[in-house]
Design a protein around this motif. Structure first.
Motif, short mmCIF file in Angstrom:
data_model
loop_
_atom_site.label_atom_id
_atom_site.label_comp_id
_atom_site.label_asym_id
_atom_site.label_seq_id
_atom_site.Cartn_x
_atom_site.Cartn_y
_atom_site.Cartn_z
N SER A 353 0.83 -1.21 0.00
CA SER A 353 0.00 0.00 0.00
C SER A 353 0.86 1.26 0.00
N ALA A 354 1.99 1.22 0.68
CA ALA A 354 2.87 2.38 0.71
C ALA A 354 3.39 2.72 -0.68
N ASN A 355 3.81 1.72 -1.42
CA ASN A 355 4.32 1.97 -2.77
C ASN A 355 3.21 2.44 -3.72
N ILE A 356 2.01 1.86 -3.60
CA ILE A 356 0.90 2.28 -4.46
C ILE A 356 0.50 3.73 -4.15
N THR A 357 0.34 4.03 -2.86
CA THR A 357 -0.09 5.37 -2.46
C THR A 357 0.97 6.41 -2.78
N ALA A 358 2.24 6.09 -2.57
CA ALA A 358 3.30 7.04 -2.88
C ALA A 358 3.31 7.38 -4.37
N ARG A 359 3.05 6.40 -5.20
CA ARG A 359 3.00 6.66 -6.65
C ARG A 359 1.84 7.58 -7.01
N VAL A 360 0.71 7.40 -6.34
CA VAL A 360 -0.45 8.26 -6.59
C VAL A 360 -0.17 9.69 -6.13
N LEU A 361 0.47 9.84 -4.97
CA LEU A 361 0.75 11.18 -4.45
C LEU A 361 1.77 11.91 -5.31
N LYS A 362 2.79 11.20 -5.77
CA LYS A 362 3.82 11.85 -6.58
C LYS A 362 3.30 12.34 -7.92
N ALA A 363 2.15 11.83 -8.35
CA ALA A 363 1.60 12.25 -9.64
C ALA A 363 1.08 13.68 -9.61
N ASP A 364 0.77 14.22 -8.42
CA ASP A 364 0.22 15.57 -8.33
C ASP A 364 0.58 16.15 -6.98
N PHE A 365 1.54 17.08 -6.95
CA PHE A 365 1.97 17.72 -5.70
C PHE A 365 1.11 18.95 -5.42
N SER A 366 -0.17 18.71 -5.15
CA SER A 366 -1.07 19.81 -4.81
C SER A 366 -1.81 19.46 -3.53
N ILE A 367 -2.17 20.50 -2.76
CA ILE A 367 -2.87 20.30 -1.50
C ILE A 367 -4.21 19.61 -1.73
N GLN A 368 -4.93 20.04 -2.76
CA GLN A 368 -6.26 19.47 -3.02
C GLN A 368 -6.18 17.98 -3.31
N HIS A 369 -5.20 17.58 -4.12
CA HIS A 369 -5.06 16.17 -4.47
C HIS A 369 -4.71 15.33 -3.25
N TRP A 370 -3.78 15.80 -2.42
CA TRP A 370 -3.35 15.02 -1.26
C TRP A 370 -4.46 14.97 -0.20
N CYS A 371 -5.24 16.06 -0.06
CA CYS A 371 -6.38 16.03 0.86
C CYS A 371 -7.42 15.02 0.40
N LYS A 372 -7.62 14.94 -0.92
CA LYS A 372 -8.57 13.98 -1.46
C LYS A 372 -8.13 12.54 -1.18
N ILE A 373 -6.83 12.28 -1.35
CA ILE A 373 -6.31 10.93 -1.10
C ILE A 373 -6.42 10.59 0.39
N LEU A 374 -6.14 11.56 1.27
CA LEU A 374 -6.26 11.32 2.71
C LEU A 374 -7.71 11.00 3.08
N LYS A 375 -8.64 11.78 2.58
CA LYS A 375 -10.04 11.53 2.88
C LYS A 375 -10.48 10.17 2.34
N PHE A 376 -9.98 9.80 1.18
CA PHE A 376 -10.36 8.52 0.58
C PHE A 376 -9.80 7.35 1.37
N THR A 377 -8.51 7.38 1.69
CA THR A 377 -7.89 6.26 2.41
C THR A 377 -8.44 6.15 3.83
N ARG A 378 -8.69 7.26 4.46
CA ARG A 378 -9.16 7.22 5.85
C ARG A 378 -10.63 6.80 5.96
N GLY A 379 -11.46 7.33 5.08
CA GLY A 379 -12.89 7.06 5.20
C GLY A 379 -13.38 5.93 4.32
N SER A 380 -13.13 6.03 3.02
CA SER A 380 -13.73 5.08 2.08
C SER A 380 -13.06 3.72 2.12
N VAL A 381 -11.80 3.65 2.54
CA VAL A 381 -11.09 2.38 2.53
C VAL A 381 -11.01 1.78 3.93
N VAL A 382 -10.40 2.51 4.87
CA VAL A 382 -10.12 1.94 6.18
C VAL A 382 -11.37 1.89 7.05
#
Length: 501
Positions: A353-382
């Motif tokens: 999961s670390a390698n998959i998520t790191a690849r997704v984050l590196k694709a877009d270094f923006s606050i909005q994108h990283w906030c979206k990934i945090l909300k998704f991993t915290r709520g929709s997945v875990v």
């Protein structure tokens, strides 16, 4: 009028005291941050020097390992201190909470909020002080060890260890690797029920690095020169033709190393075949390494069992930070660093999961994108998966018998990704799926029916590929299937399926 003036003067006095206290506290924390950075640099120099030496003393290995763990805890405390100011700026929950009870500047509720924040600072100060004291104590303890390090020869660095990128190097298993090397090269043969073989069991959850550790050990030149043949039996298979080939080719009593990776349970018949192999084609000094998720293989060992666990959270954060930011200094993006720390907490030490998520984050270094990934991993997945089955997705995949998963896809609320099974293979053994798990979870790819996805391809030997068997299931379809199964079984249940709650 007097009441108003007393309130104003009281507020001014409170603000003045708070100003001087905060200024003093800020200076004190800055001094602690500088001291912690200096001590961490000393610890990193010692650890790097130790990792470049061929250490055979197990006590010294444990000391270096303890210093390494203390170093990761220090880095985690330092990053927590640096990025704590961005907690309210980057968290939507705090913003909603602040807007919901907006009060005047003179309200008692706000004073309570300020007092709670000061208590949080006090706990962080204690965390930094504890990390600082622990590191200083460890450095004093290994002061004599540092003097003896120069007596050990330097390791020959192999090409795949020369990469600057951490994802191309084995992380967090240096002590375990040296212990396995000592077992293979320096441990004298002992009498056992195998008569000629010494057995080292290695137990650990799935995807914790057992195969990677063994591959690094077997690629070491000292191991290849010490044994005439290294035989691998993977996925719990030891066919008659494999044993026949080894018996015919090495019937002249040469040293043999057998690496046996057990998937599921080790049958008695399979173990008897290995016993026959040990007495028919190997001489004294031959050895066996067995890896499994089950603790039952510990009964077969002739030496102490090695237990691999997931990385501690502090070490996992260090690894995740490096592979996410790469050559970019996280201090240049403090808000993103805070978001990365929060995301790492939801991954629960999963390297895949670390390698998959790191690849997704590196694709877009923006606050909005990283906030979206945090909300998704915290709520929709875990949180969603834990509410459904009461366990983290990583725990379900790393059990002795992995269980199916339901994962929500980013931006999709009408269908879930159902993972029925998983398995590992090498890239040269079969054709890999073109669709990746990253495409299905975070991208716009929506396959139909049953399909396979490539979750992750490890860049380290033995270059394992993690493949999931998946299916996109609509929520309505799952409700119908659930109701049909209940009706067929004669059970009447009121309410909806927990998997869609």
């Amino acid at each position: 009028m007097e009441i108003f003036l007393s309130a104003v003067f009281g507020e001014l006095a409170t603000r003045s005291v708070s100003f001087f206290v905060n200024k003093y506290s800020k200076q004190q924390m800055q001094a602690m941050e500088i001291n912690l950075e200096r001590v961490l640099l000393r610890a990193q120099v010692i650890v790097d020097e130790a990792e470049g030496r061929c250490i055979t003393n197990q006590g010294m290995l444990r000391q270096v390992s303890m210093l390494r763990d203390a170093m990761y805890q220090g880095f985690y405390a330092l990053d927590t201190l640096r990025y704590r100011a961005f907690e309210k700026d980057c968290s939507g929950d705090h913003e909603v909470a602040n807007n919901s009870w907006a009060l005047s500047k003179f309200s008692c509720a706000k004073r309570l909020c300020l007092s709670s924040s000061s208590s949080t600072k006090t706990s962080q100060e204690l965390q930094v002080e504890e990390a600082l004291d622990n590191l200083r104590t460890m450095i004093l303890d290994v002061s004599e060890t540092v003097m003896f390090l120069t007596a050990y020869p330097r390791l020959h660095r192999q090409p795949y260890n020369m990469h600057l990128q951490m994802e191309n190097c084995m992380f967090g298993r240096q002590m375990e690797m040296e212990l396995v090397l000592n077992f293979l090269l320096h441990t004298p043969s002992c009498s056992s029920r195998l008569d000629r073989f010494d057995v080292l069991p290695i137990v650990g959850p799935g995807s914790c690095g057992k195969s990677t550790l063994i591959a690094h050990v077997c690629n070491d030149e000292r191991v290849r020169d010490h044994f005439s043949q290294i035989a691998f039996f993977c996925h719990g298979t030891a066919r008659d033709e494999d044993i026949a080939i080894l018996t015919d080719r090495y019937a002249h009593n040469r040293k043999l190393l057998i690496v046996f990776e057990v998937v599921g349970e080790l049958s008695d018949d399979l173990w008897q075949r290995l016993c026959y192999l040990s007495t028919s084609c190997a001489t004294s000094g031959s050895k066996i390494i067995i890896t499994s998720r089950s603790n039952k293989i510990t009964e077969l060992g002739t030496t102490q069992t090695m237990t691999l666990k997931d990385l501690p959270h502090e070490a996992f954060w260090y690894f995740f930070k490096v592979i996410t930011f790469g050559s970019t200094d996280p201090r240049m993006h403090p808000r993103l660093a805070y978001l990365a720390m929060e995301i790492s907490k939801t991954l629960k030490g999963s390297l895949v999961s670390a390698n998959i998520t790191a690849r997704v984050l590196k694709a877009d270094f923006s606050i909005q994108h990283w906030c979206k990934i945090l909300k998704f991993t915290r709520g929709s997945v875990v949180e969603k998966h834990q509410s459904m089955v009461g366990a983290h997705p990583h725990d379900r995949l790393t059990e002795t018998k992995p269980k199916p998963l339901y994962l929500r896809r980013l931006g999709q609320t009408s269908a879930d990704l159902f993972i029925s099974s998983q398995y590992q293979t090498c890239s040269s053994q079969e054709e890999l799926p073109e669709i990746t798990l990253q495409d299905v979870l975070y991208g716009g790819v929506k396959p139909r029916g049953s399909f396979k996805v490539l979750a992750w391809k490890s860049p380290l030997p033995p270059y394992r590929c993690y493949i999931f068997a998946c299916e996109i299931q609509q929520l309505q379809t799952r409700v119908v299937k659930r109701r049909r199964s209940l009706n067929n079984s004669g059970i009447t249940r009121v309410g909806v399926d927990a998997s869609i709650a």
